[in-house]
Every structure is written in C-alpha cells, then in structure tokens.
Design an enzyme around this catalytic site. Sequence first.
Site, PDB file in Angstrom:
ATOM      1  CB  SER A   1      35.857  28.175  28.692  1.00 41.76           C
ATOM      2  OG  SER A   1      36.231  29.156  27.758  1.00 41.76           O
TER       3      SER A   1
ATOM      4  CG  ASP B   1      33.871  32.357  27.278  1.00 43.83           C
ATOM      5  OD1 ASP B   1      33.226  32.777  28.245  1.00 43.83           O
ATOM      6  OD2 ASP B   1      34.698  31.413  27.362  1.00 43.83           O
TER       7      ASP B   1
ATOM      8  CG  MET C   1      34.410  37.682  24.643  1.00 42.44           C
ATOM      9  SD  MET C   1      36.157  37.732  25.057  1.00 42.44           S
ATOM     10  CE  MET C   1      36.276  36.277  26.125  1.00 42.44           C
TER      11      MET C   1
ATOM     12  CG  MET D   1      32.875  37.124  35.461  1.00 40.30           C
ATOM     13  SD  MET D   1      33.091  35.693  34.383  1.00 40.30           S
ATOM     14  CE  MET D   1      34.772  35.919  33.787  1.00 40.30           C
TER      15      MET D   1
HETATM   16  C1  DX5 Z   1      37.077  34.901  30.221  1.00 38.09           C
HETATM   17  C2  DX5 Z   1      36.077  33.857  29.854  1.00 38.09           C
HETATM   18  C3  DX5 Z   1      36.401  32.532  30.382  1.00 38.09           C
HETATM   19  C4  DX5 Z   1      37.723  31.952  29.939  1.00 38.09           C
HETATM   20  C5  DX5 Z   1      38.140  30.907  30.928  1.00 38.09           C
HETATM   21  O1  DX5 Z   1      36.561  36.139  29.937  1.00 38.09           O
HETATM   22  O2  DX5 Z   1      34.813  34.209  30.350  1.00 38.09           O
HETATM   23  O3  DX5 Z   1      35.332  31.614  30.165  1.00 38.09           O
HETATM   24  O4  DX5 Z   1      37.699  31.405  28.661  1.00 38.09           O
HETATM   25  O5  DX5 Z   1      39.406  30.448  30.590  1.00 38.09           O
HETATM   26  P1  DX5 Z   1      40.473  30.028  31.694  1.00 38.09           P
HETATM   27  O6  DX5 Z   1      39.912  28.869  32.420  1.00 38.09           O
HETATM   28  O7  DX5 Z   1      41.688  29.719  30.885  1.00 38.09           O
HETATM   29  O8  DX5 Z   1      40.661  31.222  32.602  1.00 38.09           O
HETATM   30 ZN    ZN Z   2      33.282  32.689  30.295  1.00 39.34          ZN
END
Ligand code: DX5
Ligand code: ZN
Length: 228
Positions: free
Chosen positions: A10, A37, A39, A141
């Site tokens: 990610s 990602d 958002m 998740m």
């Molecule tokens: C959180 C995202 C993830 C995040 C993962 O909402 O969906 O993809 O970037 O990052 P880590 O591995 O640092 O938790």
């Molecule tokens: Zn994610």
Amino acid sequence: MAYSAKIGPSILSSDLACLGLECVRMMGCGADYLHLDVMDGHFVPNLTFGHPMVESLRKSVGPDPFFDMHMMVSRPEQWVKPMAAAGANQYTFHIESTTNPGNLIKEIRESGMKVGLAIKPGTTVEELAPWANQIDMALVMTVEPGFGGQKFMEDMMPKVSWLRSQFPSLDIEVDGGVGPDTIHKCAEAGANMIVSGSAVIGSDDPRSVISLLRTVVAEAIQKRSLDR
Ligand code: DX5
Ligand code: ZN
C-alpha cells in the site's frame, strides 16, 4: 488450488511527492501488485487521491503493474468508469457504501475491471457471503479503514478462516497492520493477497520483507493443499 500468494504494498505510507518512483521501486522489490487507497473524507475520515492521480501513475509505471483500487468512498458507483479509464485493474468497494452491490459488481465487470468486495471490522462476513461467487476477491479489513500504521486486529481472522472454508478458490485479501509480526496469523487463516503498507515501505529492505511475507503465505497454501 486456484489461488496463490501475492503481496501488494500500500503506497499510502510512501513519499507521496515521488509516488510514481515509489510504485516502480516496489515492483522492483518484488511486489506482485499495488494496492492504491482512495479515500474521500466522508466514508473514512481522511483524504487521499482520485482517478487523475491513477491516470498519471499508470503513465508513469507502464501497463504491467496490477492496480488494486481500494475504494473507501461513499459513492463507489460514481468512480467506476473514471477509474477504468485511468488504468485501474481491480475495483474493490466496501459493502457498507452501497445499497446495490449486485448492480455495482455488474458495472465494474462491464468496465473491464476485476471486482473486489471489502468489509470493515464491524461488518460480518455473512453480509459478504451472498456475493462471494460473483467477485474476484474478498477484502477483510484488519484495521478501521482510514489510516496506515494502525494495529492489526487479530480478531478478524475468524472471518478469513470462514471465507476460506466456504470458498476454497476465492482470492482473500487482508489489509491493515500486516507485516512480518502478523503475517503468520493471516496465512494460517487462509488469506492469500496481502496488503502491507508501513511494514514494507518503512523498511530499509522492502525486498526482504516482501519475500518473507510471500514465503509465509505460500507455505500455508501448500500445507492446506496437503491437508485436503
Ligand atoms: C487503511 C488502508 C490500508 C493501509 C495499510 O485504511 O486501507 O491499505 O494503508 O497500511 P498499514 O499496512 O501500515 O496498516
Ligand atoms: Zn487499503
């Protein structure tokens, strides 16, 4: 067994001023795909980027890297065509964000993308199950979506195990707090697509971390196939 171990960094926790180079660097370190990602500051309390950025990234990295779009947005229907046109390969939306998952799945397919369906920690796996035969990937998740660098929620693993038992060939992705310390739980439960942000990007040696994550998952897949 149809599925294999795949590691998707990610890029949220990378140097966002050099996103194209960071994507190329991750692919060069052995990443199988890139997890992007999106958002909207509404479905989750954070903002990232949209399809114009994806279009630029696609131009920068070329046609090969697989873009798994994690759509943490309130109106996922709105971005299907723009994301497909921008070069997205898979459109992973949240079941909590739509009243008509069936129609959205159809629209994503018609746009030429693969379909991912995500559930937040508070959503039961039974809500995802009716759609499992129509999707390419289920995303469980393992943190509340919105931010990188959060603590892995081990209590999500029963969802992964249940999905693996019910849908033996489905791609199952985990996302949030996954790294060398937590990968064994994910692999044992049956996840095969592994998103890792801070653990990979923040490492001095991302290649080794990616390789370790893939090895742990591949061994668990092999063990499961021998046990069958
Ligand atoms: C959180 C995202 C993830 C995040 C993962 O909402 O969906 O993809 O970037 O990052 P880590 O591995 O640092 O938790
Ligand atoms: Zn994610």
